[in-house]
Design an enzyme around this catalytic site. Structure first.
Site, PDB file in Angstrom:
ATOM      1  N   GLY A 298      -1.661   7.484   1.113  1.00  0.00           N
ATOM      2  CA  GLY A 298      -1.677   7.613   2.578  1.00  0.00           C
ATOM      3  C   GLY A 298      -0.439   7.350   3.365  1.00  0.00           C
ATOM      4  O   GLY A 298       0.581   7.842   3.225  1.00  0.00           O
ATOM      5  N   ILE A 299      -0.771   6.913   4.619  1.00  0.00           N
ATOM      6  CA  ILE A 299       0.535   6.462   5.598  1.00  0.00           C
ATOM      7  C   ILE A 299       1.546   5.948   4.799  1.00  0.00           C
ATOM      8  O   ILE A 299       2.905   6.078   4.531  1.00  0.00           O
ATOM      9  CB  ILE A 299       0.097   5.964   6.700  1.00  0.00           C
ATOM     10  CG1 ILE A 299      -0.696   6.433   7.706  1.00  0.00           C
ATOM     11  CG2 ILE A 299       1.375   5.441   7.589  1.00  0.00           C
ATOM     12  CD1 ILE A 299       0.103   7.713   8.300  1.00  0.00           C
ATOM     13  N   GLY A 300       1.361   4.896   4.015  1.00  0.00           N
ATOM     14  CA  GLY A 300       2.467   4.017   3.243  1.00  0.00           C
ATOM     15  C   GLY A 300       2.997   4.901   2.229  1.00  0.00           C
ATOM     16  O   GLY A 300       4.351   4.668   1.966  1.00  0.00           O
TER      17      GLY A 300
ATOM     18  N   SER B 268      -3.316   0.519  14.288  1.00  0.00           N
ATOM     19  CA  SER B 268      -4.021   1.449  14.350  1.00  0.00           C
ATOM     20  C   SER B 268      -4.422   1.779  15.762  1.00  0.00           C
ATOM     21  O   SER B 268      -4.612   0.982  16.707  1.00  0.00           O
ATOM     22  CB  SER B 268      -5.266   1.207  13.750  1.00  0.00           C
ATOM     23  OG  SER B 268      -6.297   2.485  13.757  1.00  0.00           O
TER      24      SER B 268
ATOM     25  N   GLY C 189       0.629  -1.297  -0.027  1.00  0.00           N
ATOM     26  CA  GLY C 189      -0.109  -0.105  -0.068  1.00  0.00           C
ATOM     27  C   GLY C 189       0.773   1.199   0.219  1.00  0.00           C
ATOM     28  O   GLY C 189       0.284   2.390   0.541  1.00  0.00           O
TER      29      GLY C 189
ATOM     30  N   ASN D 132       1.442   3.461  -2.037  1.00  0.00           N
ATOM     31  CA  ASN D 132       0.949   4.506  -3.201  1.00  0.00           C
ATOM     32  C   ASN D 132       0.093   5.618  -2.818  1.00  0.00           C
ATOM     33  O   ASN D 132      -0.352   6.323  -3.410  1.00  0.00           O
ATOM     34  CB  ASN D 132       0.180   3.692  -4.362  1.00  0.00           C
ATOM     35  CG  ASN D 132      -1.033   3.084  -3.859  1.00  0.00           C
ATOM     36  OD1 ASN D 132      -0.856   1.932  -3.390  1.00  0.00           O
ATOM     37  ND2 ASN D 132      -2.162   3.378  -4.066  1.00  0.00           N
TER      38      ASN D 132
ATOM     39  N   TYR E 257     -13.406  -2.890  11.047  1.00  0.00           N
ATOM     40  CA  TYR E 257     -12.068  -2.311  10.741  1.00  0.00           C
ATOM     41  C   TYR E 257     -11.227  -2.613  11.966  1.00  0.00           C
ATOM     42  O   TYR E 257      -9.925  -2.877  11.905  1.00  0.00           O
ATOM     43  CB  TYR E 257     -12.187  -1.052  10.322  1.00  0.00           C
ATOM     44  CG  TYR E 257     -11.002  -0.496  10.163  1.00  0.00           C
ATOM     45  CD1 TYR E 257     -10.278  -0.514   9.077  1.00  0.00           C
ATOM     46  CD2 TYR E 257     -10.305   0.694  11.117  1.00  0.00           C
ATOM     47  CE1 TYR E 257      -8.955  -0.020   8.889  1.00  0.00           C
ATOM     48  CE2 TYR E 257      -9.388   1.431  10.935  1.00  0.00           C
ATOM     49  CZ  TYR E 257      -8.223   0.857   9.906  1.00  0.00           C
ATOM     50  OH  TYR E 257      -7.119   1.341   9.622  1.00  0.00           O
TER      51      TYR E 257
END
Length: 316
Positions: free
Chosen positions: A31-33, A156, A27, A29, A181
């Site tokens: 956000g946090i990643g 999270s 991931g 690409n 989630y």
């Protein structure tokens, strides 16, 4: 290897060189990643963006290169929601060792209906936890071949208030998206801690570390035009929240430290310094429900059965 030492305090804005090392960020690409990948690329490492969306990965790579001259970044097609594809994806890495993987990619749904992966698993649990569990099995030989391989699981803050229901791990009886989630992230974190205990038991040099970004808002995140632009209105609306939380660039820093700092130990939990929500990275106490060995053992068995993966995950 990293050049940081106890006599050289960690500088979150200028992490040490990682020249010659290779990192995979799932991931990576967005956000946090994305910010984890950008910060790791600035250390001179080769950074692989694991993403199922080629166009988004290409945009992320272009953004990193525009900000990090000489950045060595590439895309690996990776779909954590399709377990049968993971071995092929790892084969495409075409490396003889992997210094670290950041288990970051995830799905967060806000509304019903309940959705499933190609394998018939609830989408968030199946992608966020089971996909990374199975991916670890195929990466095990590459991580073991590194001098000091690391598995960094991105958890999270939402997991702190949840508890796993291993009689209904995929929320088939009572599906509530936000709770599902939170439980998927709790499963990831529990797995990260349990994995380190298992690695220590067999004398493996690979470390498993858990990190989380705290409270990370888009409105407090600097723009990256190829990825996402934060508007002036969003920034103004987010300013009051900045007393308690931070943006995603800052939220990536505990993850980056968990990857790079040689003082980080297996089984550690890293997050932001101020109430676990904002600030410089620090080591945190591990909440008891995340490290409970009985719950972790049940989760491990369930995960192994659902993914068709041998319990040792290929670590010897």
């Amino acid at each position: 290897m990293s050049t940081a030492s106890p006599s050289r305090p960690w500088n979150a804005h200028r992490p040490p060189s990682a020249e010659g090392r290779t990192f995979l960020v799932t991931g990576g690409n967005a956000g946090i990643g994305y910010f984890v990948a950008e910060q790791l690329a600035a250390t001179g490492a080769v950074v692989v963006l694991g993403s199922r969306d080629t166009a988004k990965a290409d945009a992320a790579a272009a953004s990193i290169r525009s900000r990090v001259p000489g950045a060595r970044v590439r895309h690996l097609p990776l779909d954590l929601a399709d377990l049968s594809s993971l071995k092929t994806a790892v084969d495409r890495l075409e490396v003889d060792r992997l210094d670290a993987v950041v288990h970051n990619a995830g799905v967060a749904l806000d509304d019903p209906p309940r959705r499933e992966t190609a394998d018939g698993h609830e989408l968030m649990f199946g992608t966020n936890h089971l996909g990374h569990f199975a991916l670890t099995r195929w990466l095990a030989p590459l991580l073991s071949a590194a001098e000091a391989g690391r598995i960094v699981t991105v958890g999270s803050f939402a997991a702190r208030s949840e508890r796993l229901d291993l009689d209904d791990p995929q929320s088939t009886r009572d599906y509530r998206p936000k709770r599902t989630y939170g439980r998927s992230k709790l499963a990831q974190m529990s797995f990260g801690f349990a994995l380190d205990r298992r690695l220590r038991a067999i004398g493996s040099p690979v470390r498993s570390v858990v990190a989380h970004p705290g409270g990370a808002l888009d409105g407090l995140t600097p723009s990256r035009p190829q990825i996402r632009v934060t508007t002036r209105g969003e920034r103004l609306r987010a300013l009051p929240a900045g007393l308690l939380v931070q943006g995603k660039e800052a939220g990536a820093r505990p993850v980056v430290r968990a990857v790079l700092d040689p003082e980080v130990a297996g089984g550690d939990l890293w997050g932001p310094r101020v109430f676990g929500l904002r600030g410089a990275p620090r080591r945190e106490p591990v909440p008891s429900h995340m490290a409970d060995p009985d719950t972790a053992a049940r989760l491990w068995t369930v995960s192994s059965e659902l993914t068709g993966t041998e319990p040792d995950l290929g670590f010897r």
